[in-house]
Design a protein around this motif. Structure first.
Motif, mmCIF file in Angstrom:
data_model
loop_
_atom_site.group_PDB
_atom_site.id
_atom_site.type_symbol
_atom_site.label_atom_id
_atom_site.label_comp_id
_atom_site.label_asym_id
_atom_site.label_seq_id
_atom_site.Cartn_x
_atom_site.Cartn_y
_atom_site.Cartn_z
ATOM 1 N N LYS A 287 77.281 -1.423 -70.308
ATOM 2 C CA LYS A 287 76.131 -1.367 -69.399
ATOM 3 C C LYS A 287 75.234 -0.202 -69.800
ATOM 4 C CE LYS A 287 78.642 1.376 -65.936
ATOM 5 N NZ LYS A 287 79.060 1.455 -64.520
ATOM 6 N N GLU A 288 74.020 -0.233 -69.261
ATOM 7 C CA GLU A 288 73.066 0.828 -69.561
ATOM 8 C C GLU A 288 73.521 2.150 -68.957
ATOM 9 O OE1 GLU A 288 68.361 1.902 -68.625
ATOM 10 O OE2 GLU A 288 69.130 -0.121 -68.265
ATOM 11 N N GLU B 240 76.420 2.009 -74.306
ATOM 12 C CA GLU B 240 76.441 0.582 -73.967
ATOM 13 C C GLU B 240 77.552 -0.155 -74.704
ATOM 14 O OE1 GLU B 240 72.786 -1.609 -73.806
ATOM 15 O OE2 GLU B 240 71.622 0.179 -73.302
#
Length: 262
Positions: free
Chosen positions: A207-208, A202
Motif C-alpha cells: 500500500k501507499e 509499497e
C-alpha cells in the motif's frame, strides 16, 4: 539502553514528551538522541546531545495564525490536547494571532477524553469565525470533527499536520473536512530518494506510504546517523558535533540542514 546496553546513540522518540524526558538521562552519559518526528519548540537548544531532522512546531503555529488573519478571521476557537506537541503548536499560534490582532478562545483536553460535546458547545457560544483543532493523533481528532458534525456546527476548520496526513482520517470525515486548512512541509515528488523509499514501501507492505513527511524524516534520521558513524565513529559526543555540521544533506525528505541548536 544507557546503563545496561551502553548504547551511544538513541533514535527517537516519536513524540516530543519522550526526548524531553530522556535527555536528562542520556546527557550525563554522553549518549546522543536523534529524532525524525518530535517537534516541540522546547527541544530546540535543549542539549548538545539532542538534535532532529524535523522542523519545530513554532513554524506550523505561526503559519496557521498568518493564514487565519489573511482569511479575515478575527476570533478563532482552539481545542487542543494536553501534550507537548499539540500545545507547542497552539502556543505559537496564539502568540502570533494575538500579535496580528486576533482573539483566541480555548478549551484543552486530556488524551483519554472521547466526548467533546461540552467543550465544543462552550466554544460555539463564543461565536468564533473558525476553529483550530490541535490533536496528538487521529484517535483524538476523529471524534472531535465527528461530534462537530453531529452538533451541526459548521465553520471553517484548521487542523494540525498529524491528522491531515492520515488518508483514513480524511476519507472518513470528508464532508466536514472539505475546505479545511492545515500545514505540512513540502516533499519534492521528483526526489529520487523519496521515489525509491515509496517504491520499497509499497513493495513490502502492499500500500501507499501514509504519513509521508513523518515517515521519510524518520527514515532519513537512521541514514544521517549511519553517515555520521562512518565519518567520526560510534561515539555519542562526536556524532552530536558532526550532526550540527550537516548542511543541505540529500535525503528522502529533501535537503537537511541542522543548526547549532539541534
Amino acid at each position: 539502553l544507557v546503563n545496561v546496553d551502553k548504547v551511544k546513540v538513541i533514535l527517537g522518540g516519536s513524540c516530543s514528551s519522550e526526548p524531553l524526558a530522556a535527555i536528562p538521562v542520556a546527557e550525563p552519559a554522553k549518549v546522543f538522541i536523534f529524532t525524525g518526528s518530535a517537534s516541540s519548540p522546547d527541544l530546540t537548544g535543549k542539549s548538545k546531545f539532542f538534535a532532529r531532522d524535523w522542523p519545530n512546531d513554532s513554524s506550523q503555529g505561526i503559519l496557521l495564525a498568518e493564514i487565519a488573519i489573511k482569511k479575515g478571521w478575527k476570533k478563532v476557537a482552539v481545542i487542543n490536547e494536553q501534550t507537548d506537541y499539540a500545545q507547542g503548536i497552539v502556543k505559537f499560534f496564539e502568540k502570533k494571532f494575538n500579535e496580528l490582532g486576533g482573539t483566541v478562545v480555548k478549551e484543552e483536553f486530556n488524551s483519554k477524553l472521547r466526548d467533546f460535546r461540552a467543550s465544543l458547545t462552550k466554544l460555539s457560544s463564543a461565536k468564533p469565525d473558525a476553529i483550530l483543532i490541535s490533536a496528538q493523533a487521529t484517535a483524538t481528532a476523529d471524534p472531535i470533527v465527528k461530534q462537530m458534525s453531529q452538533l451541526k456546527w459548521n465553520l471553517p476548520i484548521m487542523i494540525n499536520d498529524v491528522p491531515l496526513t492520515s488518508p483514513e482520517f480524511i476519507a472518513s470525515n470528508k464532508a466536514i473536512l472539505e475546505g479545511a486548512t492545515g500545514s505540512d512541509f513540502f516533499l519534492d515528488p521528483n526526489n529520487q530518494k523519496l521515489i525509491e523509499l515509496n517504491r520499497n514501501y509499497e513493495a513490502r507492505f502492499g500500500k501507499e506510504m501514509a504519513f509521508q513527511t513523518y515517515t521519510s524524516a524518520v527514515y532519513d534520521s537512521l541514514y544521517i546517523i549511519k553517515d555520521a558513524i562512518e565519518v567520526v565513529g560510534y561515539d555519542g559526543e562526536k556524532i552530536a558535533e558532526w550532526v550540527r555540521m550537516v548542511k543541505d544533506w540529500p535525503v528522502a525528505s529533501g535537503l537537511i540542514t541542522i543548526g547549532t541548536d539541534g
